[in-house]
Design a protein around this motif. Sequence first.
Motif, short mmCIF file in Angstrom:
data_model
loop_
_atom_site.label_atom_id
_atom_site.label_comp_id
_atom_site.label_asym_id
_atom_site.label_seq_id
_atom_site.Cartn_x
_atom_site.Cartn_y
_atom_site.Cartn_z
N SER A 7 0.85 -1.19 0.00
CA SER A 7 0.00 0.00 0.00
C SER A 7 0.89 1.24 0.00
O SER A 7 2.10 1.14 0.21
N GLY A 9 1.09 3.57 -2.59
CA GLY A 9 1.40 4.15 -3.88
C GLY A 9 0.48 5.32 -4.19
O GLY A 9 -0.48 5.59 -3.48
N GLY A 10 0.79 6.03 -5.28
CA GLY A 10 -0.05 7.15 -5.66
C GLY A 10 0.62 8.03 -6.68
O GLY A 10 1.63 7.65 -7.30
N LEU A 11 0.05 9.21 -6.84
CA LEU A 11 0.54 10.20 -7.80
C LEU A 11 1.24 11.31 -7.04
O LEU A 11 0.68 11.87 -6.09
N LEU A 18 7.00 9.55 -1.10
CA LEU A 18 5.95 8.58 -0.75
C LEU A 18 6.57 7.55 0.17
O LEU A 18 7.78 7.31 0.12
N THR A 118 1.84 -2.03 -6.10
CA THR A 118 1.17 -0.74 -5.93
C THR A 118 1.78 0.25 -6.92
O THR A 118 3.00 0.29 -7.09
N GLN A 119 0.91 1.02 -7.56
CA GLN A 119 1.37 1.92 -8.62
C GLN A 119 1.92 3.22 -8.03
O GLN A 119 1.29 3.84 -7.17
N VAL A 120 3.09 3.60 -8.52
CA VAL A 120 3.68 4.89 -8.18
C VAL A 120 3.86 5.67 -9.48
O VAL A 120 4.48 5.17 -10.42
#
Length: 124
Positions: A7, A9-11, A18, A118-120
């Motif tokens: 968990s 991740g994000g923009l 992050l 998780t996408q970063v």
Amino acid sequence: HVQLVESGGGLVQAGGFLRLSCAASGRTFSRYGMGWFRQAAGKEREFVAAINWSGGNTYYGDSVKGRFIMTRYISKNTAYLQMNSLKPEDTAVYHCAANLIQGDLLDLDEYDQWGQGTQVTVTS
């Protein structure tokens, strides 16, 4: 057998930070090494960081040295990846993995269990 859930991740904009988390369940957390790998679109999975079973030794890929820090908290069964000074080239899906056979922590083939990722995304 170990279950791993990432968990965090994000923009984020370039220069930002992050912190990724990897929660482990199943086998005793203190008995195996952990690693973070990432895979950008169209590229092979790349080593990012690893930590041994005790947390006493950490290893980093050349592209993240001095910017990323990996830690683990035995009491929380969780490993973390603090990512600072993020760059657009850090954009990828980040996976944590468990090294149950105590093999080479820098080699993704030595990892037995993987999280879903998780996408970063880092914007310029």
